[in-house]
Design an enzyme around this catalytic site. Structure first.
Site, short mmCIF file in Angstrom:
data_model
loop_
_atom_site.label_atom_id
_atom_site.label_comp_id
_atom_site.label_asym_id
_atom_site.label_seq_id
_atom_site.Cartn_x
_atom_site.Cartn_y
_atom_site.Cartn_z
N ARG A 46 0.85 -1.20 0.00
CA ARG A 46 0.00 0.00 0.00
C ARG A 46 0.89 1.25 0.00
O ARG A 46 0.63 2.22 -0.68
CB ARG A 46 -0.97 0.02 1.19
CG ARG A 46 -1.66 1.37 1.35
CD ARG A 46 -2.97 1.38 2.16
NE ARG A 46 -2.96 0.56 3.35
CZ ARG A 46 -2.30 0.83 4.48
NH1 ARG A 46 -1.60 1.95 4.59
NH2 ARG A 46 -2.37 0.00 5.51
N TYR A 98 -15.39 17.07 -15.19
CA TYR A 98 -15.84 15.67 -15.25
C TYR A 98 -16.99 15.45 -14.26
O TYR A 98 -16.93 15.96 -13.12
CB TYR A 98 -14.64 14.76 -14.90
CG TYR A 98 -14.97 13.31 -14.87
CD1 TYR A 98 -15.24 12.61 -16.05
CD2 TYR A 98 -15.03 12.61 -13.68
CE1 TYR A 98 -15.56 11.27 -16.03
CE2 TYR A 98 -15.33 11.26 -13.65
CZ TYR A 98 -15.61 10.60 -14.82
OH TYR A 98 -15.92 9.27 -14.79
N ASP A 170 -6.66 18.87 -14.26
CA ASP A 170 -6.98 17.51 -14.69
C ASP A 170 -6.58 17.44 -16.17
O ASP A 170 -7.21 18.05 -17.02
CB ASP A 170 -8.48 17.25 -14.50
CG ASP A 170 -8.88 15.83 -14.89
OD1 ASP A 170 -8.20 15.22 -15.73
OD2 ASP A 170 -9.90 15.34 -14.36
N LYS A 195 -7.76 6.28 -19.21
CA LYS A 195 -8.01 6.82 -20.54
C LYS A 195 -6.77 6.66 -21.44
O LYS A 195 -6.30 5.56 -21.61
CB LYS A 195 -8.49 8.27 -20.41
CG LYS A 195 -9.52 8.49 -19.28
CD LYS A 195 -10.85 7.78 -19.50
CE LYS A 195 -11.74 7.74 -18.28
NZ LYS A 195 -12.07 9.02 -17.68
C1 LIG Z 1 -12.61 9.48 -16.45
C2 LIG Z 1 -12.21 10.77 -15.90
C3 LIG Z 1 -12.01 10.97 -14.52
C4 LIG Z 1 -12.28 9.87 -13.51
O1 LIG Z 1 -11.46 8.76 -13.73
P1 LIG Z 1 -11.85 7.24 -13.35
O2 LIG Z 1 -10.62 6.50 -13.74
O3 LIG Z 1 -13.05 6.88 -14.15
O4 LIG Z 1 -12.13 7.19 -11.89
C5 LIG Z 1 -11.60 12.21 -14.09
N1 LIG Z 1 -11.39 13.23 -14.96
C6 LIG Z 1 -11.58 13.09 -16.29
C7 LIG Z 1 -11.33 14.23 -17.19
C8 LIG Z 1 -11.99 11.86 -16.80
O5 LIG Z 1 -12.19 11.73 -18.11
#
Ligand SMILES: *Cc1c(COP(=O)(O)O)cnc(C)c1O
Length: 406
Positions: A46, A98, A170, A195
């Protein structure tokens, strides 16, 4: 070395026991302590794991940060950073962030933990008006999701710096190859590695990259204390995915550009949202602060258009949420990716039913455009019209058990 070379070599093993070239998956929860009482580099997965460390160092290097922390999802990354701020803090966030980020911030606000203002950051003057003595952080997502609004990182970063608040970006939509927020003064960069960074739609993961050593230690403390850190196997898969990120991104972008230009000519489409189009309001800012326009785009169909028929008619584009994988996806944000947003928030961000989002994959681009073309035709065809064979593959020939579809 160029990032493309650094990524190809990323995590290359330094294993001197067997000289493995691929980094091993250290699938171990625990590590043996030294008999002499000296602290080993790893003790418990962890808190730290060698496979995860290799991924973290790669991401910190790409973003130009002092360190990275990899966690179990993008939302765990969002929560790990935001948990740094004490009770009563005020956070300013892009109004079209998001959906999951909006849900988390709104929930914490209802619980009385923090206060949040969702602001249209395309106007930096608007931002300054919302800063109070309690404001601790500015959360930016650019280009935004799903309308690809572009925020000027230099401008809003300067406002944040002058106010003495943290600047968090982000960067999921672009990856560090196309945008490096730390170069614009960001204190933390957040990713959903689910992603583009992993890129194969087979892992859920997240990362926080901190600009400073102190920031890195704070996020590591939060992620470890809250048990959010990523497991070794997922870390290994993401590192493997990263090796092909430069070539994947090139194809994503080339295809997205062609699809955007095709959609802009379609009579059923009212507007295309892709920063690569010179007609896009954020085009110039994007061209200045990004190294490319990315693989995401949205478009708005005219009111009354039979959207569900379009969504169910594509054969190459898969109807699914998420983005950034090699395969193309289509979705309706209002009912899918952004369904978790409060309806008022969704409305304020301009995410109406007519908006359709595409994550353009790395397929042969003519197949993508042909797929959209036939799906529009199916959707627009009058009810009871002659059905086409689309969706009903007619086997033409079969040899050695391999069916060749017509
Ligand atoms: C998908 C996404 C998230 C969240 O990510 P997860 O892996 O689904 O928890 C946060 N910000 C953006 C821009 C995203 O596309």
């Amino acid at each position: 070395m160029h990032p493309q070379t650094r990524l190809t070599l990323a995590g290359q093993s330094t294993d001197s026991t067997f000289n493995s070239v691929s980094l091993p998956i250290y699938q171990s929860a625990i590590f043996r302590f030294n008999a002499d009482g000296t602290k080993p580099e790893y003790d418990y997965s962890r808190s730290g794991n060698p496979t995860r460390t290799a991924l973290e160092q790669t991401l910190a290097d790409l973003e130009g940060g002092a360190g990275a922390v990899c966690v179990g999802s993008g939302m765990a990354a969002v929560a790990s950073v935001l948990s740094l701020y004490p009770a009563g803090s005020h956070i300013i966030c892009s109004h079209d962030c998001y959906g999951g980020t909006e849900r988390l911030l709104s929930w914490w606000q209802r619980q009385g933990k923090i206060n949040v203002s969702f602001v249209d950051l395309t106007d930096p003057l608007e931002l300054a008006l919302h800063i109070t003595p309690q404001t601790r952080a500015l959360w930016v997502e650019t280009p935004s999701n799903p309308l690809l609004r572009v925020t000027d990182l230099y401008q809003v970063g300067s406002v944040a710096k002058d106010a003495g608040i943290d600047f968090i970006v982000d960067n999921t939509f672009l990856t560090p190859l196309l945008q490096r927020p730390i170069d614009f003064g960001a204190d933390y960069v957040v990713h959903s590695t689910t992603k583009y960074l992993n890129g194969h739609s087979d892992v859920v993961g997240g990362a926080v990259i901190a600009a400073t050593k102190e920031g890195h230690e704070a996020v590591h403390f939060a992620a470890n204390a809250q048990g959010a850190t990523a497991v070794p196997f997922d870390s290994w898969l993401i590192l493997r995915g990263l090796k092909t990120l430069p070539i994947r991104l090139r194809q994503h972008q080339e295809n997205a550009d062609a699809v955007a230009r095709y959609l802009a000519t379609h009579h059923a489409v009212e507007e295309v949202y892709y920063p690569g189009l010179s007609s896009h309001t954020g085009h110039e800012t994007a061209a200045r602060q990004q190294a490319g326009f990315g693989g995401m785009l949205s478009f708005r169909v005219r009111e009354g258009f039979p959207i569900s028929r379009l969504l169910s008619a594509t054969r190459v584009f898969t109807l699914a949420e998420s983005l950034g994988g090699v395969e193309s996806l289509i979705e309706q944000p209002a009912t899918m990716s952004h369904a978790s947003m409060r309806p008022e928030a969704r409305e304020a961000a301009g995410i109406t039913d007519e908006v359709i989002r595409l994550s353009v994959g790395i397929e042969f681009v003519d197949d993508l455009i042909a797929d959209l073309e036939q799906a529009f035709d199916v959707a627009i065809r009058p009810e009871g019209g002659t059905p086409r064979t689309n969706g009903h593959h007619v086997p033409r020939a079969s040899t050695n058990g391999v069916t060749v579809h017509g």
